[in-house]
Design a protein around this motif. Structure first.
Motif, PDB file in Angstrom:
ATOM      1  N   TYR A   1       0.818  -1.083  -0.093  1.00  0.00           N
ATOM      2  CA  TYR A   1       0.142   0.139   0.089  1.00  0.00           C
ATOM      3  C   TYR A   1       0.805   1.283   0.089  1.00  0.00           C
ATOM      4  N   THR A   2       0.645   2.024  -1.006  1.00  0.00           N
ATOM      5  CA  THR A   2       1.525   3.199  -1.092  1.00  0.00           C
ATOM      6  C   THR A   2       0.998   4.501  -0.274  1.00  0.00           C
ATOM      7  N   GLY A   3      -0.031   4.270   0.277  1.00  0.00           N
ATOM      8  CA  GLY A   3      -0.668   5.507   1.134  1.00  0.00           C
ATOM      9  C   GLY A   3      -1.847   5.832   0.475  1.00  0.00           C
ATOM     10  N   SER A   4      -1.965   5.670  -1.007  1.00  0.00           N
ATOM     11  CA  SER A   4      -3.396   5.808  -1.652  1.00  0.00           C
ATOM     12  C   SER A   4      -3.889   4.859  -2.561  1.00  0.00           C
ATOM     13  N   ALA A   5      -2.997   3.405  -2.581  1.00  0.00           N
ATOM     14  CA  ALA A   5      -3.745   2.585  -3.417  1.00  0.00           C
ATOM     15  C   ALA A   5      -2.676   1.207  -3.322  1.00  0.00           C
ATOM     16  N   TRP A   6      -3.204   0.004  -3.378  1.00  0.00           N
ATOM     17  CA  TRP A   6      -2.557  -1.211  -3.513  1.00  0.00           C
ATOM     18  C   TRP A   6      -1.720  -1.262  -4.797  1.00  0.00           C
ATOM     19  N   VAL A   7      -0.494  -1.678  -4.765  1.00  0.00           N
ATOM     20  CA  VAL A   7       0.228  -1.850  -6.072  1.00  0.00           C
ATOM     21  C   VAL A   7       0.877  -2.974  -5.919  1.00  0.00           C
ATOM     22  N   ALA A   8       0.770  -4.002  -7.073  1.00  0.00           N
ATOM     23  CA  ALA A   8       1.393  -5.298  -7.121  1.00  0.00           C
ATOM     24  C   ALA A   8       2.781  -5.007  -7.294  1.00  0.00           C
ATOM     25  N   MET A   9       4.064  -5.623  -6.632  1.00  0.00           N
ATOM     26  CA  MET A   9       5.131  -5.625  -6.537  1.00  0.00           C
ATOM     27  C   MET A   9       5.611  -6.325  -7.720  1.00  0.00           C
ATOM     28  N   GLY A  10       6.689  -5.872  -8.736  1.00  0.00           N
ATOM     29  CA  GLY A  10       7.414  -6.612  -9.717  1.00  0.00           C
ATOM     30  C   GLY A  10       6.162  -7.282 -10.978  1.00  0.00           C
ATOM     31  N   ALA A  11       4.948  -6.707 -10.645  1.00  0.00           N
ATOM     32  CA  ALA A  11       3.856  -7.403 -11.659  1.00  0.00           C
ATOM     33  C   ALA A  11       3.658  -6.243 -12.470  1.00  0.00           C
ATOM     34  N   TRP A  12       2.975  -6.353 -13.823  1.00  0.00           N
ATOM     35  CA  TRP A  12       2.640  -5.195 -14.696  1.00  0.00           C
ATOM     36  C   TRP A  12       1.410  -4.882 -14.028  1.00  0.00           C
ATOM     37  N   ASN A  13       0.930  -3.581 -13.959  1.00  0.00           N
ATOM     38  CA  ASN A  13      -0.227  -2.994 -13.633  1.00  0.00           C
ATOM     39  C   ASN A  13      -0.718  -2.225 -14.707  1.00  0.00           C
ATOM     40  N   ALA A  14      -2.055  -2.074 -14.999  1.00  0.00           N
ATOM     41  CA  ALA A  14      -2.368  -1.312 -15.947  1.00  0.00           C
ATOM     42  C   ALA A  14      -2.757   0.296 -15.462  1.00  0.00           C
ATOM     43  N   TYR A  15      -2.649   1.219 -16.528  1.00  0.00           N
ATOM     44  CA  TYR A  15      -3.024   2.459 -16.325  1.00  0.00           C
ATOM     45  C   TYR A  15      -3.298   3.216 -17.482  1.00  0.00           C
ATOM     46  N   THR A  16      -4.103   4.393 -17.393  1.00  0.00           N
ATOM     47  CA  THR A  16      -4.554   5.163 -18.405  1.00  0.00           C
ATOM     48  C   THR A  16      -3.846   6.458 -18.404  1.00  0.00           C
ATOM     49  N   PRO A  17      -2.694   6.713 -19.278  1.00  0.00           N
ATOM     50  CA  PRO A  17      -1.948   7.940 -19.513  1.00  0.00           C
ATOM     51  C   PRO A  17      -2.916   9.243 -19.451  1.00  0.00           C
ATOM     52  N   ALA A  18      -2.745  10.113 -18.540  1.00  0.00           N
ATOM     53  CA  ALA A  18      -3.176  11.385 -18.879  1.00  0.00           C
ATOM     54  C   ALA A  18      -2.578  11.927 -20.095  1.00  0.00           C
TER      55      ALA A  18
END
Length: 216
Positions: A70-87
């Protein structure tokens, strides 16, 4: 009065405290519990159990078999690829992807972020006005805003190599695009709604960028 260990902040009773061994053991167990690697079948089970996560918490998810923190705002998978939508923004008028695609993926390994972003223009994409910027998946740190990111772009004028620069040396959240703005000059320019090689973007044009940087 209960005191706490100097490093982990774990509670321990004092001789003057009320003798209640189960209560003291429970307080110690709860203090340790949030500092261990927690284990859950899925992300939904984790979120149901940890309703108020604290920054730095680590949890193992049986499905898909990854560690998350937990980064303080979201859970993030470590070392795994996570999807995101670039602004995707521009200096004067922001573009709109329409029936094109705007996708990205990123992976965090400690304080290092690897990412890839892809803009594919569609027939209803609005190009906006002015120089373009794309968003980073995670805010860059003090050194994360320094290295450029390589990429490739294609417009009606052809395909060319581009170089992308974070918009700040510290705490960058976006990066700008630089490449051949003219077919008759080797000078690179900040790319935007004007296209590439002096030719406008068309349906099927693309911008692909990947890179590595230090996160905040």
């Amino acid at each position: 009065m209960t005191l706490y260990t100097p490093l982990g902040g774990l509670p321990f009773p004092q001789p003057t405290d009320t003798a209640d061994l189960p209560l003291h053991l429970r307080s110690l167990a709860e203090g340790i519990d949030s500092r261990t690697v927690l284990r859950y079948p899925t992300a939904a089970d984790r979120d149901a159990a940890i309703t108020t996560p604290a920054a730095g918490m680590v949890a193992w998810l049986t499905t898909p078999g990854t560690l998350s923190y937990y980064t303080g705002s979201a859970w993030v998978a470590m070392g795994a690829w996570n999807a995101y939508t670039p602004a995707w923004t521009a200096e004067t008028t922001n573009p709109a992807i329409g029936n094109g695609t705007l996708t990205g993926k990123y992976a965090l390994v400690g304080k290092v972020c690897h990412f890839s972003a892809l803009v594919t223009f569609g027939s209803t994409t609005a190009y906006g006005s002015g120089a373009y910027s794309l968003g980073l998946p995670v805010r860059a740190g003090a050194l994360g805003g320094l290295p450029p990111f390589p990429g490739v772009a294609m417009s009606g004028g052809g395909r060319g190599v581009i170089s992308c620069q974070p918009t700040a040396a510290t705490n960058a959240t976006t990066f700008t695009l630089w490449g051949p703005g003219s077919a008759s000059s080797s000078k690179i320019e900040q790319l935007g709604s004007g296209g590439l090689f002096g030719s406008a973007w068309v349906s099927g044009s693309l911008i692909r960028v990947s890179g590595t940087y230090e996160v905040a």
